[in-house]
Enzyme design. Structure first.
Site, PDB file in Angstrom:
ATOM      1  N   GLU A 168       0.701  -1.024  -0.175  1.00  0.00           N
ATOM      2  CA  GLU A 168       0.220   0.370   0.356  1.00  0.00           C
ATOM      3  C   GLU A 168       0.740   1.169  -0.005  1.00  0.00           C
ATOM      4  OE1 GLU A 168      -2.258  -0.743   3.285  1.00  0.00           O
ATOM      5  OE2 GLU A 168      -3.163  -1.744   2.689  1.00  0.00           O
TER       6      GLU A 168
ATOM      7  N   CYS B 259      -9.991   0.435   7.851  1.00  0.00           N
ATOM      8  CA  CYS B 259      -9.567   0.920   9.109  1.00  0.00           C
ATOM      9  C   CYS B 259     -10.165   2.475   8.170  1.00  0.00           C
ATOM     10  CB  CYS B 259      -8.135   1.149   8.290  1.00  0.00           C
ATOM     11  SG  CYS B 259      -7.340   0.970   6.042  1.00  0.00           S
TER      12      CYS B 259
END
Lengths: 653, 653
Positions: free
Chosen positions: B325, B421
Site C-alpha cells: 500500500e 481502516c
C-alpha cells in the site's frame, strides 16, 4: 488404446541428417556448443563467480554417497543437469566432441550412481525427504524432474548411441509406471508440473515400448478428473504446501494454475502457469498423433487458438503476469508487467512443431518462427553467458527497481538463476534446431523455417535425396532450396511455408517464375525432382506496421514495427529517454539503416516535451509541445545488448 | 524542548462553532451521521449480512472478561471502534443525539472495563499474547492502536464534555510514557505504524500536559536512528514476523516501508506505506508548530513537495502500488495498478491542514480540496453502506478478476473490510469537516474550502464575529461570505483561498468589484468589518484539460478533464466499453450537460474500431478505423455509483 492410427502427416528428420550452416543461425548454434554448454557446466559445478549457485552436481554426489551435506536449491534442481545433457546429446549428434562426451559420460555415471535400487531417482527426496516420495505431486515436481531425465536420455542415446542414461531413465519410468495407474494399489495421480508426458512419448518413440505411451496417456487423461487427486493428496498430508512448510493452508493452490481444474479435453482456454500449459499441450498433440485421437486433436486446436489469437505477445511470448508466471485472460497483454518466460516460448515452439506434424498449416510455423526469432534469441546474450528469464515489451529500469509490481523486469541479462530453467532450455532448443526446420512425410518435405543447412539427407518417395537450403533471413528474403542429389526417379512434393508477414512471395523453379499450389500457408511444388533443381523464394521484406486487436487495451493508439520475422523495438540509447513520449506518425516513411551488424529502422517522428521546463507542476493546463525527432528501431531480439536503458516495442502512433 | 515558540499562524476553529449547511456537502455530513455511523455500529457488532466480520465489540467483551473466546481480526482491530467513537464525538459536537451518545457511552464503558490495572489496553495482546506486550513494535500496531484511542478520547471529550474515555486514554498514554523514553530501563522504541504521534499532540493540546508532546517528539526523533531499534527488536525475538508465525526470516521488513530507514529530518522523499508516511508527516508538522522547530518544518516542506509534485495522483490520492500500500518512486503513477488508499488521502488532508496552520499557502488548500472532493468522497457509496479502500484511475473489471496484479482493483464498493481502516476514517474526516474549512489567527480568518456554513462564530481582533459562507461548489463558482454580526470595531483580515484551478477570480465587496491583495494563493481583504458586509467570489468554472508532467509515463498522450475542484472520468455506461479506444481531440469543445444531478461534460470525439471485425488476428497490418463518437465524462467522485463497468480518468488525446 490404439497406436496404429497415427494422425501424423509428417515427422521431424533425424537430427544427424540436418547440418545447419546459416549466416544468422550458425552463430547461435556455435555459441551454444562452444560457450553456453561449457558455461553451464561451470555453473552446475558452482564455479561462476557472483552467480547464483546451482548445487546440482553436489546434490548428485551427496545422493550417491560420495559427499556429505544438505540438499541445495529447489526440489527440481536435478533438471539443470538433465537439460544440459539433453542439449549435449543434440550437439554431439551434429558435431562430435570427444572431450564434451567424456564430461557428459562422467556426469551420467554420477547420475546412475545416485539411482536407487528400485529405480527411483530424485536427489531432493533422496537427501531431504526420503520417506515422502510421491506424497506431494502438487508442489514437488517429482515426475517433472523424471521427465527431464527421460528427455536427456533419449537425446543422448540418439546423439551418441550410448544407452547408459537411457537405462537409468527406463528404470525410473518403469518404477513410475508401477506406482501410477488405475490398478488396485496404484496411485491415480499426475504431476503438478507437466513435462513427463511428452518425455514418455519420446521414450515410446525411441524404444517402441507401448507402456510408456500408455502411461503418458494415463497422466494426461487423469488430470483434472473428479475427485481431484491433487486436492485429495493435499488434504491427506494435512493441507500443507511444500512452499510454506508448517503452515496449514485454508485453501489449496488454484487448480487452474496447474491446468487441473477440469479434464484436459474440456479445457477451453489457456490458464495458469504458462510453461506447464504448453508442455501439456505438446504432450496432448503427441498423444493425438500417436493414438489417432481426433477429439484430443480438437482440444489441442482449441487451446492453440486461444493462446495464439488471444494471449500471445507479438514477440511470440506468453504469460501476462509474473504472479505464477501465468496466463491471465483473453487480450490482457500488458507490456511492462508481463512475464513472457523464455521457457514458455520454447514450450510454445514444442507445441507448434507437434501441431505441424499433425497438420501442415502455416500458422503453426508462423508462431514457431515468431517465438524463435524474437523471444528465444532475445533471452540469450551475444556472449552466451547471461540470460533473460523474463522478456518484457516495455522496460523502464527505474520501475524495475522502484515498483514492486515490476521487480521481475530486468534490464540486464543475468548470469545465472537460482531457478535456472531458462538457460538450459535455450540450449536444448537451439542445439536441436535442425528438428524444427523440416518435417517430412513419405512423399513430401515441409520446410517450416528458413534456416540454412549444409546437406540434409532424407528419403522421399523411396528416393535418397539430399538437399541444401540457403536463406538470407532475417536480413534479406532470398531463400534457395537446391536438390543436391536425388537417386532414381519418382514424384514428391516440396512444400515451402509462406510466412504470414510476406504479402508478396515470388517463386522460381530453376530460374523461371512458377506459381505453386498454395494450401494453408504452404506452397507445394510437386515434381520428379533431380539433382541441380533449385527452388527460390523472394520473401517480402518491407518493414510493416503492426497493430494489435482493438481488445488489447495496452496497445491502444500504438503501433509496432516488424520486418520479415523480426519484431523491432525502440531503445533509449538510440532515441533518448522517456520513450512513451515518442510518436511515430502514421504516414512516416520507414527506411532501413544499419546499426552495428543489424538492419535497423528509421523514421522521422516527434517527441512530446515540456513546453515550460521550469514548470515543476505534476498537473498543468499547458499541453506538451511536439519536437521533431529521428526515431530508430532495432530488432527486439538484440535489445539490451549494448547498454542498459529503456526499451519499448509498441510506440505511440 | 521549548513549547513557547509556536510557529502557528492560524488554528482550526472549535468544531461546535462551525455548522455546515451546504447544497453539496450537507448530504455527506448527514449521510455519515444518519447512515454510516449506525451502519458501522452494526458492522462492529458483526450484524451486517454477507460482510466481513469486525469482531471488535466481541474482542472487547472477551478482554473485559464478559465473554469467553478467541481474539478475532487483525492486531489493530480495536481501532475500528476508536475511529467510530472519534467520529461520534465530532458528530455530537455539531448535532447532539441522545440515543447515539447513549450507545457510545456504553461502548466507552466496555472499553474502560477492558483496560488493565497498569493502564495498558489492547485486546489483541490481552487475549492472544498477554506476555508479549511491546516486543514487536515493527508489526503489531500497539501504539498505533493506542493513538486511535487517544484521538477518539479527545474528540469525544471535545464533542460531549465527557471525560471517561479521556481518562482511559490518559492512563494508557501515561503507561506508554513510562515504558518508552531515554531513561535507563525504558525502551527507545517507536511504532511500526505511525499514528500515536499526532494523537499525543492532540492530547497535549486538550490537556496542556507537556509530557505528551515530549513523548510525541521522542517517538518522532528516535525513528530511523542507528542502531535501528526495530531491527534490534526483530533480532531479539528471533527474526520472527507477526505476519509469518514460526518462520525465521532471512531479512527483516524493509525499513523504508516504515519510514524508519533514516532519521525523519533527513528523509528526502516519501517512501513506503503511504498512510504511515502521511500520518508521520502530520505529526512532524504538529511538532514543528508547537516547538517552533524550523528545521523540522523544512523537512515537512521537502516531503510535502516530493509527495505533491512527484507522487500524487490527479485525484489527490497517493500510493502507486498495492505491494505494501505504498509509494514507489518519483513520477511512477500507473493508473490501473495503483493503490491510492482512501486512508492515505485522508492522512494527506491531515498533513495539509497542519501545513496551512504553519503557513497559509494555497497549495496546501489545493491538495486538501483535491483529495477531499475526489478521492475521499469517491470512496463512499451514495447510500453510505459500501466503500472503496482502493481508488484506481483506470478500471477494467475483467482485469480485476483475471490479472492477479490487479486483484486489488474493485469495480464495486465493498460492504465492509476485514481490515476496516477506511470506512471509519471517512466518517471521522467528514464529521469533523468544519475544522478544515477555516483556520484563524488573532486578526485573520482563512477560508480554505468553499463549503457552506450556517453560522460560524469566532473571535477576530478581539471582536465576537459571526459569519456565514455560501458556496455553489462544485457545480458553480459563486461564493459569498457574509458577516452576520460583528461586535464593536477593529480591523481584521478575511483571507480567501484562490484555487489553483481558477484562472480568473472576480471579487466584490458589498457588490462592488475589488482587487484584494494576493499572497501565496490567498486573497486578503482587510477592513473594519461590520454586520451585513458581503464578500463574493466568482470562481472560474470553465472545464479544463489537464496534462501530466512529461515524466509520468502512464499519461503520455493523455488528457484529463477537470472543472472546478472536480476531476472527471469516463465510464463505460456513458461511452461503451473499451475506453482506451476513445480519443478526445485536442480541439474538441467541452460542453456542460447534465447526467442525473451532476454536471457532466460532453465532447465530440472518436472511437478506434476494428476495420474488419471478421479479422480475429491478434496482430495485423491493417490499422483501426476512426468512428465519430460523443464522449461523456462524469465526476470521478461519483464513479461506479450507477452500474459497474470500465472507468478511465486519463483519455487519449
Amino acid at each position: 488404446m490404439n497406436t496404429e492410427h497415427s494422425l501424423a502427416s509428417s515427422s521431424p528428420l533425424d537430427l544427424r541428417a540436418v547440418h545447419i550452416q546459416d549466416q544468422y543461425w550458425s552463430s547461435f548454434v556455435n555459441l551454444i556448443r562452444d560457450t553456453v554448454l561449457p558455461y553451464q557446466w561451470e555453473a552446475m559445478n558452482d564455479r561462476i563467480e557472483s552467480a547464483e549457485p546451482s548445487h546440482v552436481i553436489r546434490n548428485f554426489r551427496i545422493a550417491a554417497g560420495l559427499e556429505a551435506g544438505n540438499f541445495g536449491g529447489f526440489v527440481f534442481q536435478d533438471t539443470d543437469i538433465y537439460k544440459w545433457l539433453e542439449a549435449v546429446g543434440y550437439s554431439l549428434a551434429v558435431t562430435p566432441d570427444a572431450d564434451l562426451e567424456l564430461i557428459a559420460d562422467e556426469a551420467i555415471a554420477l547420475i546412475a550412481s545416485a539411482q536407487q535400487e528400485d529405480g527411483y531417482l530424485n536427489t531432493y527426496f533422496a537427501i531431504a525427504e526420503p520417506g515422502n516420495r510421491w506424497t506431494n505431486l502438487m508442489d514437488c515436481h517429482e515426475m517433472y524432474t523424471a521427465g527431464h531425465l527421460i528427455e536427456a536420455a533419449v537425446a543422448y542415446y540418439q546423439g551418441t548411441g550410448k544407452s547408459a542414461l537411457l537405462s537409468v531413465a527406463k528404470r525410473l519410468a518403469d518404477h513410475i509406471d508401477g506406482q501410477f495407474g488405475d490398478d488396485p494399489g496404484q496411485l491415480r495421480g499426475y504431476d503438478g508440473h507437466q513435462e513427463i508426458e511428452l518425455a514418455l512419448v519420446k521414450l515410446y518413440e525411441v524404444t517402441g515400448e507401448e507402456n510408456y505411451l500408455k502411461l503418458a496417456s494415463f497422466l494426461i487423461e487423469e488430470r483434472g478428473q473428479q475427485p481431484n487427486y491433487l486436492v485429495e493428496e493435499w488434504e491427506k498430508r494435512g493441507r500443507i504446501s511444500h512452499w510454506s512448510p508448517g503452515v496449514v493452508q485454508n485453501n489449496h493452490q488454484d487448480l487452474r494454475y496447474l491446468q487441473a481444474h477440469k479434464p484436459v479435453r474440456e479445457q477451453e482456454a489457456a490458464t495458469g502457469h504458462a510453461v506447464r500449459a504448453v508442455y501439456m499441450y505438446a504432450a496432448m498433440a503427441d498423444l493425438a498423433l500417436h493414438l489417432g485421437d481426433e477429439s484430443l486433436l480438437a482440444a489441442c486446436k482449441r487451446l492453440w487458438s486461444n493462446v495464439v489469437h488471444k494471449q500471445m505477445y507479438i514477440t511470440g511470448s506468453i504469460g501476462s503476469t509474473h504472479h505464477g508466471e501465468a496466463f491471465t485472460f483473453d487480450y490482457d497483454l500488458p507490456n511492462d508487467t508481463n512475464y513472457s518466460e523464455t521457457c514458455a516460448s520454447i514450450g510454445l515452439i514444442f507445441f507448434a512443431r507437434r501441431m505441424l506434424q499433425l497438420e501442415p498449416s502455416g500458422e503453426y510455423g508462423d508462431v514457431m518462427e515468431r517465438a524463435l526469432y524474437n523471444t528465444v534469441t532475445a533471452a540469450l546474450a551475444i556472449d552466451g553467458k547471461s540470460f533473460f528469464y523474463v522478456n518484457p515489451l516495455e522496460v523502464f529500469p527505474a520501475a524495475g527497481r522502484g515498483n514492486p509490481g515490476k521487480h521481475h523486469i530486468k534490464s540486464v541479462r543475468q548470469k545465472w538463476f537460482a531457478c535456472a530453467c531458462c538457460p538450459p532450455n535455450i540450449s536444448r532448443l537451439l542445439s536441436s534446431l535442425g528438428q524444427y526446420i523440416f518435417t517430412s512425410g513419405p512423399d513430401v518435405l515441409y520446410t517450416h523455417l528458413y534456416i540454412g543447412t549444409d546437406t540434409t539427407n532424407l528419403t522421399l518417395a523411396g528416393r535418397n535425396v539430399s538437399l541444401r537450403l540457403e536463406s538470407g533471413l532475417p536480413w534479406n528474403g532470398h531463400v534457395r532450396l537446391r536438390v543436391a542429389s536425388a537417386a532414381g526417379n519418382g514424384v514428391f512434393s516440396i512444400a515451402m511455408r509462406i510466412p504470414s508477414w510476406s504479402d508478396q512471395t515470388a517463386f522460381t523453379l530453376n530460374g523461371s517464375p512458377v506459381e505453386p499450389e498454395i494450401r494453408q500457408g504452404y506452397a507445394y511444388l510437386t515434381h520428379d525432382w533431380q539433382e541441380g533443381d533449385v527452388i527460390s523464394l523472394d520473401l517480402d521484406m518491407e518493414p510493416k506496421r503492426i497493430y494489435a486487436h482493438p481488445n488489447v487495451r495496452a496497445n491502444a493508439g500504438r503501433v509496432a514495427l516488424q520486418r520479415g520475422p523480426l519484431v523491432y523495438c525502440f531503445e533509449e540509447m538510440d532515441n533518448g529517454s522517456s520513450l512513451p513520449n515518442l510518436i511515430l506518425p502514421a504516414d512516416a516513411d520507414i527506411r532501413l539503416v544499419h546499426i552495428g551488424n543489424s538492419v535497423a529502422l528509421h523514421a522521422e517522428g516527434f517527441r512530446q516535451e515540456d513546453s515550460d521546463p521550469a514548470n515543476a507542476s505534476l498537473y498543468r493546463t499547458s499541453s506538451l509541445k511536439l519536437e521533431k525527432q529521428s526515431i530508430y528501431a532495432v530488432p527486439y531480439t538484440q535489445w539490451g545488448n549494448r547498454k542498459p536503458g529503456e526499451m519499448l516495442v509498441w510506440i505511440r502512433e
